[in-house]
Write a protein that holds these residues in place. Structure first.
Motif, PDB file in Angstrom:
ATOM      1  N   SER A 180       0.837  -1.212   0.000  1.00 47.38           N
ATOM      2  CA  SER A 180       0.000   0.000   0.000  1.00 47.38           C
ATOM      3  C   SER A 180       0.867   1.255   0.000  1.00 47.38           C
ATOM      4  CB  SER A 180      -0.899   0.029   1.235  1.00 47.38           C
ATOM      5  OG  SER A 180      -1.748  -1.078   1.250  1.00 47.38           O
ATOM      6  N   ASN A 181       0.284   2.334  -0.504  1.00 45.55           N
ATOM      7  CA  ASN A 181       0.972   3.629  -0.436  1.00 45.55           C
ATOM      8  C   ASN A 181       1.264   3.961   1.027  1.00 45.55           C
ATOM      9  OD1 ASN A 181       0.616   3.821  -3.185  1.00 45.55           O
ATOM     10  ND2 ASN A 181      -1.041   5.319  -3.063  1.00 45.55           N
ATOM     11  N   LEU A 182       2.348   4.668   1.235  1.00 43.98           N
ATOM     12  CA  LEU A 182       2.738   5.058   2.589  1.00 43.98           C
ATOM     13  C   LEU A 182       2.651   6.570   2.689  1.00 43.98           C
ATOM     14  CD1 LEU A 182       3.906   4.282   5.354  1.00 43.98           C
ATOM     15  CD2 LEU A 182       6.178   4.473   4.339  1.00 43.98           C
ATOM     16  N   ASP A 183       1.759   7.070   3.567  1.00 38.76           N
ATOM     17  CA  ASP A 183       1.627   8.509   3.803  1.00 38.76           C
ATOM     18  C   ASP A 183       2.486   8.889   4.997  1.00 38.76           C
ATOM     19  OD1 ASP A 183      -0.187   8.798   1.735  1.00 38.76           O
ATOM     20  OD2 ASP A 183      -1.943   8.612   3.039  1.00 38.76           O
ATOM     21  N   VAL A 184       3.298   9.917   4.811  1.00 38.41           N
ATOM     22  CA  VAL A 184       4.176  10.402   5.875  1.00 38.41           C
ATOM     23  C   VAL A 184       3.871  11.874   6.107  1.00 38.41           C
ATOM     24  CG1 VAL A 184       6.561  10.813   6.578  1.00 38.41           C
ATOM     25  CG2 VAL A 184       5.986   8.756   5.261  1.00 38.41           C
ATOM     26  N   ASN A 185       3.475  12.208   7.344  1.00 40.47           N
ATOM     27  CA  ASN A 185       3.227  13.604   7.713  1.00 40.47           C
ATOM     28  C   ASN A 185       4.540  14.264   8.099  1.00 40.47           C
ATOM     29  OD1 ASN A 185       0.447  13.414   7.331  1.00 40.47           O
ATOM     30  ND2 ASN A 185       0.114  12.698   9.406  1.00 40.47           N
ATOM     31  N   TRP A 186       4.711  15.491   7.671  1.00 41.66           N
ATOM     32  CA  TRP A 186       5.880  16.272   8.052  1.00 41.66           C
ATOM     33  C   TRP A 186       5.431  17.704   8.344  1.00 41.66           C
ATOM     34  CZ3 TRP A 186       7.682  20.200   4.710  1.00 41.66           C
ATOM     35  CH2 TRP A 186       7.125  20.197   3.421  1.00 41.66           C
ATOM     36  N   THR A 187       6.206  18.401   9.181  1.00 39.09           N
ATOM     37  CA  THR A 187       5.760  19.687   9.718  1.00 39.09           C
ATOM     38  C   THR A 187       6.842  20.758   9.598  1.00 39.09           C
ATOM     39  OG1 THR A 187       4.373  18.537  11.320  1.00 39.09           O
ATOM     40  CG2 THR A 187       4.890  20.822  11.812  1.00 39.09           C
ATOM     41  N   ILE A 188       6.398  21.963   9.287  1.00 37.24           N
ATOM     42  CA  ILE A 188       7.231  23.159   9.421  1.00 37.24           C
ATOM     43  C   ILE A 188       6.622  23.937  10.581  1.00 37.24           C
ATOM     44  CG2 ILE A 188       8.009  25.323   8.388  1.00 37.24           C
ATOM     45  CD1 ILE A 188       7.690  24.019   5.637  1.00 37.24           C
ATOM     46  N   ASN A 189       7.391  24.145  11.644  1.00 39.03           N
ATOM     47  CA  ASN A 189       6.898  24.880  12.818  1.00 39.03           C
ATOM     48  C   ASN A 189       7.000  26.384  12.591  1.00 39.03           C
ATOM     49  OD1 ASN A 189       6.361  22.568  14.373  1.00 39.03           O
ATOM     50  ND2 ASN A 189       8.519  22.396  14.903  1.00 39.03           N
ATOM     51  N   LYS A 190       6.162  27.138  13.297  1.00 36.76           N
ATOM     52  CA  LYS A 190       6.245  28.597  13.250  1.00 36.76           C
ATOM     53  C   LYS A 190       7.474  29.054  14.017  1.00 36.76           C
ATOM     54  CE  LYS A 190       1.350  29.646  12.750  1.00 36.76           C
ATOM     55  NZ  LYS A 190       0.262  30.541  13.165  1.00 36.76           N
ATOM     56  N   ALA A 191       8.121  30.076  13.513  1.00 30.77           N
ATOM     57  CA  ALA A 191       9.248  30.692  14.211  1.00 30.77           C
ATOM     58  C   ALA A 191       8.697  31.591  15.322  1.00 30.77           C
ATOM     59  CB  ALA A 191      10.089  31.515  13.238  1.00 30.77           C
ATOM     60  N   ALA A 192       9.524  31.860  16.298  1.00 26.19           N
ATOM     61  CA  ALA A 192       9.118  32.748  17.394  1.00 26.19           C
ATOM     62  C   ALA A 192       8.935  34.164  16.852  1.00 26.19           C
ATOM     63  CB  ALA A 192      10.161  32.733  18.500  1.00 26.19           C
ATOM     64  N   GLY A 193       7.796  34.768  17.154  1.00 28.82           N
ATOM     65  CA  GLY A 193       7.533  36.133  16.729  1.00 28.82           C
ATOM     66  C   GLY A 193       8.274  37.129  17.609  1.00 28.82           C
ATOM     67  N   THR A 194       8.569  38.281  17.046  1.00 28.31           N
ATOM     68  CA  THR A 194       9.203  39.373  17.790  1.00 28.31           C
ATOM     69  C   THR A 194       8.429  40.656  17.493  1.00 28.31           C
ATOM     70  OG1 THR A 194      10.745  39.836  15.983  1.00 28.31           O
ATOM     71  CG2 THR A 194      11.503  38.339  17.726  1.00 28.31           C
ATOM     72  N   LEU A 195       8.565  41.620  18.369  1.00 28.09           N
ATOM     73  CA  LEU A 195       7.876  42.900  18.212  1.00 28.09           C
ATOM     74  C   LEU A 195       8.726  43.998  18.812  1.00 28.09           C
ATOM     75  CD1 LEU A 195       5.363  44.707  17.670  1.00 28.09           C
ATOM     76  CD2 LEU A 195       4.458  43.915  19.863  1.00 28.09           C
ATOM     77  N   THR A 196       8.924  45.072  18.056  1.00 24.68           N
ATOM     78  CA  THR A 196       9.574  46.271  18.584  1.00 24.68           C
ATOM     79  C   THR A 196       8.729  47.479  18.188  1.00 24.68           C
ATOM     80  OG1 THR A 196      10.997  46.541  16.638  1.00 24.68           O
ATOM     81  CG2 THR A 196      11.916  45.324  18.495  1.00 24.68           C
ATOM     82  N   VAL A 197       8.735  48.487  19.046  1.00 27.32           N
ATOM     83  CA  VAL A 197       8.078  49.752  18.743  1.00 27.32           C
ATOM     84  C   VAL A 197       9.084  50.871  18.977  1.00 27.32           C
ATOM     85  CG1 VAL A 197       5.750  48.952  19.267  1.00 27.32           C
ATOM     86  CG2 VAL A 197       7.101  49.954  21.073  1.00 27.32           C
ATOM     87  N   SER A 198       9.038  51.883  18.113  1.00 29.98           N
ATOM     88  CA  SER A 198       9.976  52.992  18.248  1.00 29.98           C
ATOM     89  C   SER A 198       9.294  54.279  17.790  1.00 29.98           C
ATOM     90  CB  SER A 198      11.218  52.729  17.401  1.00 29.98           C
ATOM     91  OG  SER A 198      12.119  53.806  17.525  1.00 29.98           O
ATOM     92  N   PRO A 199       9.260  55.269  18.642  1.00 30.81           N
ATOM     93  CA  PRO A 199       9.781  55.303  20.001  1.00 30.81           C
ATOM     94  C   PRO A 199       8.820  54.628  20.976  1.00 30.81           C
ATOM     95  CG  PRO A 199       8.759  57.398  19.486  1.00 30.81           C
ATOM     96  CD  PRO A 199       8.682  56.560  18.228  1.00 30.81           C
ATOM     97  N   THR A 200       9.293  54.417  22.207  1.00 27.72           N
ATOM     98  CA  THR A 200       8.448  53.793  23.224  1.00 27.72           C
ATOM     99  C   THR A 200       7.797  54.835  24.133  1.00 27.72           C
ATOM    100  OG1 THR A 200      10.332  53.493  24.711  1.00 27.72           O
ATOM    101  CG2 THR A 200       9.774  51.643  23.236  1.00 27.72           C
TER     102      THR A 200
END
Length: 157
Positions: free
Chosen positions: A33-53
């Motif tokens: 039978s065909n073999l299905d393989v799941n694979w994943t790309i995870n989300k990277a950690a988000g960052t946030l900066t504001v200027s000026p504060t």
């Protein structure tokens, strides 16, 4: 064998690749039978900066507003919360406007970014806002002194 399904991707998510045996071949367990393989790309950690504060509104800039640049990777929606000031968001620039008469000793705008396609939601950031405007005297020594001090500051600009 051939490989099909999703074999390449750039966005975070779970994908399935399908392996199909050529005729007259078997997997190690004897199945064909065909073999299905799941694979994943995870989300990277988000960052946030504001200027000026920290921004200060005064008689010279309250109507044009003060611009705060919001920087984050990805496409997470930007939102903010505060009442009492006029706020408008254009792209990644938040413009803060005052009313020209209501002084603000210190208030905080909270900037938030939602999770996007490839990034998690980062921690919120804040911008501190103060507003002071030139005031007319109140027919008292203190009021008149404040009025003259405001005029002196305005004239010095």
């Amino acid at each position: 064998m051939t490989i099909g399904g999703t074999t390449s991707a750039t966005n975070a998510g779970t994908y399935t690749a399908t392996f199909t045996l050529n005729s007259n071949y078997r997997w190690a367990d004897g199945t064909t039978s065909n073999l299905d393989v799941n694979w994943t790309i995870n989300k990277a950690a988000g960052t946030l900066t504001v200027s000026p504060t920290s921004v200060a509104l005064d008689g010279d800039n309250y109507s044009a507003g003060v611009k705060v640049t919001i920087t984050r990777p990805g496409d997470g929606a930007i939102s903010y919360s505060l009442s009492g000031l006029t706020l408008s968001l254009s792209g990644n620039v938040l413009t803060i406007k005052g009313d020209g008469s209501t002084a603000i000793s210190s208030t905080t705008i909270t900037i938030k970014v939602a999770a996007g396609t490839n990034y998690t939601a980062p921690s919120n950031k804040t911008v501190t806002v103060t507003a002071s405007y030139w005031e007319w005297g109140s027919e008292t020594a203190v009021g008149d002194a404040k009025w003259w001090a405001g005029l002196k500051t305005w004239a010095a600009k």
